[in-house]
Design an enzyme around this catalytic site. Structure first.
Site, mmCIF file in Angstrom:
data_model
loop_
_atom_site.group_PDB
_atom_site.id
_atom_site.type_symbol
_atom_site.label_atom_id
_atom_site.label_comp_id
_atom_site.label_asym_id
_atom_site.label_seq_id
_atom_site.Cartn_x
_atom_site.Cartn_y
_atom_site.Cartn_z
ATOM 1 N N VAL A 44 15.437 -61.011 45.260
ATOM 2 C CA VAL A 44 14.953 -62.165 46.030
ATOM 3 C C VAL A 44 14.480 -63.263 45.078
ATOM 4 O O VAL A 44 14.774 -64.445 45.255
ATOM 5 C CB VAL A 44 13.808 -61.728 46.971
ATOM 6 N N CYS A 45 13.741 -62.858 44.062
ATOM 7 C CA CYS A 45 13.119 -63.833 43.153
ATOM 8 C C CYS A 45 14.156 -64.813 42.594
ATOM 9 O O CYS A 45 13.971 -66.024 42.655
ATOM 10 C CB CYS A 45 12.428 -63.073 42.027
ATOM 11 N N GLY A 183 3.390 -71.740 59.468
ATOM 12 C CA GLY A 183 2.724 -70.928 58.445
ATOM 13 C C GLY A 183 2.330 -71.775 57.250
ATOM 14 O O GLY A 183 3.195 -72.361 56.605
ATOM 15 N N GLU A 206 -0.670 -73.990 61.142
ATOM 16 C CA GLU A 206 -1.295 -72.766 60.609
ATOM 17 C C GLU A 206 -2.295 -72.253 61.636
ATOM 18 O O GLU A 206 -3.117 -73.020 62.135
ATOM 19 C CB GLU A 206 -1.969 -73.087 59.269
ATOM 20 N N VAL A 240 2.416 -71.551 67.286
ATOM 21 C CA VAL A 240 3.604 -71.993 67.999
ATOM 22 C C VAL A 240 3.854 -70.962 69.090
ATOM 23 O O VAL A 240 4.213 -69.818 68.806
ATOM 24 C CB VAL A 240 4.821 -72.118 67.052
ATOM 25 N N ARG A 275 5.944 -61.731 54.698
ATOM 26 C CA ARG A 275 7.117 -60.922 54.365
ATOM 27 C C ARG A 275 6.870 -59.457 54.705
ATOM 28 O O ARG A 275 5.735 -59.002 54.746
ATOM 29 C CB ARG A 275 7.458 -61.090 52.867
ATOM 30 N N HIS A 447 -6.902 -81.035 21.959
ATOM 31 C CA HIS A 447 -7.253 -82.250 22.701
ATOM 32 C C HIS A 447 -6.105 -83.252 22.620
ATOM 33 O O HIS A 447 -5.502 -83.387 21.573
ATOM 34 C CB HIS A 447 -8.505 -82.873 22.097
HETATM 35 C C1 LIG Z 1 10.855 -68.688 48.847
HETATM 36 C C2 LIG Z 1 10.144 -67.699 47.976
HETATM 37 C C3 LIG Z 1 9.484 -68.143 46.841
HETATM 38 C C4 LIG Z 1 8.832 -67.248 46.010
HETATM 39 N N1 LIG Z 1 8.201 -67.732 44.903
HETATM 40 C C5 LIG Z 1 7.554 -66.875 44.084
HETATM 41 C C6 LIG Z 1 6.925 -67.344 42.893
HETATM 42 O O1 LIG Z 1 6.939 -68.537 42.590
HETATM 43 N N2 LIG Z 1 6.332 -66.437 42.100
HETATM 44 C C7 LIG Z 1 6.291 -65.103 42.398
HETATM 45 O O2 LIG Z 1 5.740 -64.323 41.633
HETATM 46 N N3 LIG Z 1 6.883 -64.628 43.509
HETATM 47 C C8 LIG Z 1 7.512 -65.479 44.354
HETATM 48 N N4 LIG Z 1 8.145 -64.992 45.468
HETATM 49 C C9 LIG Z 1 8.058 -63.540 45.746
HETATM 50 C C10 LIG Z 1 9.033 -62.777 44.866
HETATM 51 O O3 LIG Z 1 10.338 -63.230 45.128
HETATM 52 C C11 LIG Z 1 8.916 -61.282 45.145
HETATM 53 O O4 LIG Z 1 7.578 -60.877 44.989
HETATM 54 C C12 LIG Z 1 9.780 -60.479 44.176
HETATM 55 O O5 LIG Z 1 11.127 -60.866 44.280
HETATM 56 C C13 LIG Z 1 9.648 -58.986 44.456
HETATM 57 O O6 LIG Z 1 10.438 -58.284 43.564
HETATM 58 P P1 LIG Z 1 10.986 -56.831 43.884
HETATM 59 O O7 LIG Z 1 11.649 -56.379 42.626
HETATM 60 O O8 LIG Z 1 9.925 -56.008 44.462
HETATM 61 O O9 LIG Z 1 12.064 -56.996 45.034
HETATM 62 P P2 LIG Z 1 13.142 -58.105 45.440
HETATM 63 O O10 LIG Z 1 13.162 -59.252 44.529
HETATM 64 O O11 LIG Z 1 12.923 -58.318 46.885
HETATM 65 O O12 LIG Z 1 14.513 -57.332 45.205
HETATM 66 C C14 LIG Z 1 14.864 -56.210 45.943
HETATM 67 C C15 LIG Z 1 16.354 -56.026 45.846
HETATM 68 O O13 LIG Z 1 16.671 -54.743 46.390
HETATM 69 C C16 LIG Z 1 17.861 -54.865 47.150
HETATM 70 N N5 LIG Z 1 17.942 -53.731 48.086
HETATM 71 C C17 LIG Z 1 17.238 -53.532 49.244
HETATM 72 N N6 LIG Z 1 17.619 -52.368 49.812
HETATM 73 C C18 LIG Z 1 18.571 -51.823 49.012
HETATM 74 C C19 LIG Z 1 19.342 -50.633 49.056
HETATM 75 N N7 LIG Z 1 19.215 -49.745 50.049
HETATM 76 N N8 LIG Z 1 20.233 -50.397 48.067
HETATM 77 C C20 LIG Z 1 20.380 -51.270 47.053
HETATM 78 N N9 LIG Z 1 19.667 -52.412 46.951
HETATM 79 C C21 LIG Z 1 18.772 -52.675 47.917
HETATM 80 C C22 LIG Z 1 17.686 -56.222 47.818
HETATM 81 O O14 LIG Z 1 18.927 -56.692 48.300
HETATM 82 C C23 LIG Z 1 17.137 -57.042 46.659
HETATM 83 O O15 LIG Z 1 18.162 -57.594 45.871
HETATM 84 C C24 LIG Z 1 8.837 -65.861 46.316
HETATM 85 C C25 LIG Z 1 9.517 -65.398 47.441
HETATM 86 C C26 LIG Z 1 10.160 -66.293 48.269
HETATM 87 C C27 LIG Z 1 10.895 -65.781 49.465
#
Ligand SMILES: Cc1cc2nc3c(=O)[nH]c(=O)nc-3n(C[C@H](O)[C@H](O)[C@H](O)COP(=O)(O)OP(=O)(O)OC[C@H]3O[C@@H](n4cnc5c(N)ncnc54)[C@H](O)[C@@H]3O)c2cc1C
Length: 474
Positions: A44-45, A183, A206, A240, A275, A447
């Protein structure tokens, strides 16, 4: 504990938790398989979170700053937005970084399988690959890093592209005339800022009495004030109640605290209400892994689940759902699997809101201290007294330290202001190193920089800040 070199490890999910775990495991000599549906690691990140949002926020900041430049004697013409080019900039950023992770996987000899994993039992996975074929694989240990997805509110479900979650909003299909953001958390405010900078009239709703619940109110105030100018409306204590597809628009029924309702029409709606952990992994019930009432997989400080062969990390195990927390957990989990004496026990996990101004905090917050009835001293340095802030015409900031009055240890740091997200790292280090306020005050800071505000906040604690006059008592 078996020799890590002989261990076969699978990591399910290629986000910042999963790939950090897989890469460290490979560095420690394990034989590693990383499974994710995307063509490269990133999760996701990188694909639909931190990275694309920050690329767009960079452009939004530029637009805002070019407008502010007229106050400094430089006037730019109104920006022309080439949406296709803007999107390709964002996509190039994502491709560069995820492609880089693909190369790093190969260099480390991590076997990257593009597909989805299901559990056959505690040590066997069935992977359904992108081409539909299936493969069953056996491992010694498995790390679950399946992350999270946007939460859905049943009353806000409509089958129209006008209704977006964060992923849809990042696709930036058009620049809508008006946008309702449901939100007032960090994702809504960041994406709302992007659309506002591009010219959309943004309204944020909110349900709680303030934006960014969880952050100290004095840190949120400067942001709230600036967003009031950028956004068409910020409606607090409002929910909402319903949405209706009207073909060319969406009609939203907004409900105030007193129960009053008003209908408003928007071109698009972004639902960013939190989330949900991806813990509904097929076959998980064939293992001993336990899932808590909020859907998070339960783990101990070594990130081990109730199943001795399975660890879990990142968003799927709990708050804060942040990339750097996921990566750190990934590394701790792998070290624990390798037999090292480790635990996930941070004193400070930084949180950053990449709006303008940015809001960042780590360690103990004032709100939390009040809730716990904990005695603290708060030392604040307003940015109006910072040379750097004034040179940049950004005095709308504040740096504060939360200090233990007895030991004088720094327990928490909160910052609002331009670049607060970079600055907070000094606070994290101070807390993790158990720095005293005097350590921070006596450290020479360059500075003119914003970093001086951290030093001067520590000086404020002793009543001796150079740039703040405090009349003597009595
Ligand atoms: C719009 C937005 C902005 C964000 N900005 C920030 C930020 O600026 N800084 C920050 O720290 N965090 C931010 N986040 C949060 C951050 O993206 C998440 O905290 C982070 O990605 C979590 O990492 P993770 O490794 O736990 O899982 P994820 O990044 O969610 O990755 C999980 C992966 O597992 C895969 N998966 C799921 N089920 C299966 C399966 N059964 N088999 C194989 N693969 C699977 C998914 O498809 C995904 O690719 C943001 C999130 C969003 C939505």
């Amino acid at each position: 504990m078996s020799d890590p070199q002989s261990l076969k490890l699978a990591v399910i999910g290629g986000g910042p938790g999963g790939y950090a775990a897989a890469f460290l495991a490979a560095d420690l000599g394990m034989s590693v398989t990383l499974i994710d549906p995307e063509i490269n690691p990133g999760g996701v990140c990188l694909y639909r979170g931190c990275i694309p949002s920050k690329a767009l926020l960079h452009v939004a900041k530029l637009i805002e700053e070019s407008d502010q430049a007229k106050n400094w004697g430089v006037e730019f013409a109104a920006p022309k937005i080439d949406l296709a080019r803007l999107c390709s900039f964002k996509e190039n950023v994502v491709n560069k970084l995820t492609g880089g992770l693909g190369i790093l996987s190969k260099q480390r000899k991590v076997r990257y399988v593009q597909g989805r994993a299901a559990f056959e039992n505690s040590t066997m996975l069935r992977v359904t690959k992108a081409d539909g074929s299936q493969e069953s694989l056996t491992f010694d240990r498995i790390v679950i890093a399946t992350g999270s997805r946007p939460a859905i509110v049943p009353t806000l479900k409509l089958d129209t592209p006008r209704m977006m979650d964060s992923t849809g909003a990042l696709n930036l299909e058009d620049i809508p005339g008006s946008l309702l953001v449901v939100g007032g958390g960090y994702i809504g405010l960041e994406l709302g800022s992007v659309y506002a900078a591009l010219g959309t009239r943004v309204t944020v709703v909110e349900m709680l009495p303030g934006l960014l619940p969880g952050a100290d109110r004095d840190l949120v105030l400067p942001l709230h004030k600036r967003l009031e100018k950028m956004f068409e409306g910020i409606l607090l204590n409002t929910t909402v109640a319903a949405v209706k597809d009207e073909g060319n628009s969406i009609r939203a029924t907004l409900k105030g605290q007193d129960g009053s309702e008003q209908g408003k029409v928007f071109d698009r709606v972004l639902v960013s209400v939190g989330r949900k952990p991806n813990s509904e992994i097929p076959g998980l019930e064939k293992t001993q892994v336990k899932v808590g009432p909020k859907g998070f997989i339960q783990v101990n400080q070594q990130l081990q689940t109730d199943d001795p062969a399975i660890s879990a990390i990142g968003d799927v195990v709990g708050e804060p759902m942040l990339a750097h927390k996921a990566s750190h957990e990934g590394r701790v989990a792998v070290e624990a699997i390798a037999g090292h004496k480790v635990a996930f026990e941070p004193n400070a996990i930084p949180a950053v809101v990449f709006t303008d101004p940015e809001v960042a905090w780590c360690g103990l917050t004032e709100t939390q201290a009040q809730k716990e009835n904990r005695e603290i001293k708060v030392a604040k340095f307003p940015w109006a007294a910072s040379g750097r802030a004034v040179t940049l015409d950004r005095p709308d900031g504040l740096t504060k330290l939360i200090i233990d009055p007895q030991s004088e240890r720094v327990l928490g740091v909160g910052i609002v202001g331009a670049g607060a997200g970079e600055l907070i790292a000094e606070g994290v280090l101070a807390i993790e190193m158990a720095a005293l306020a005097s350590d921070v005050a006596m450290t020479i800071h360059p500075h003119p920089t914003f970093s001086e505000t951290v030093m001067e906040a520590a000086e404020v604690f002793f009543g001796t800040s150079t740039h703040i006059y405090r009349p003597k008592r009595g």
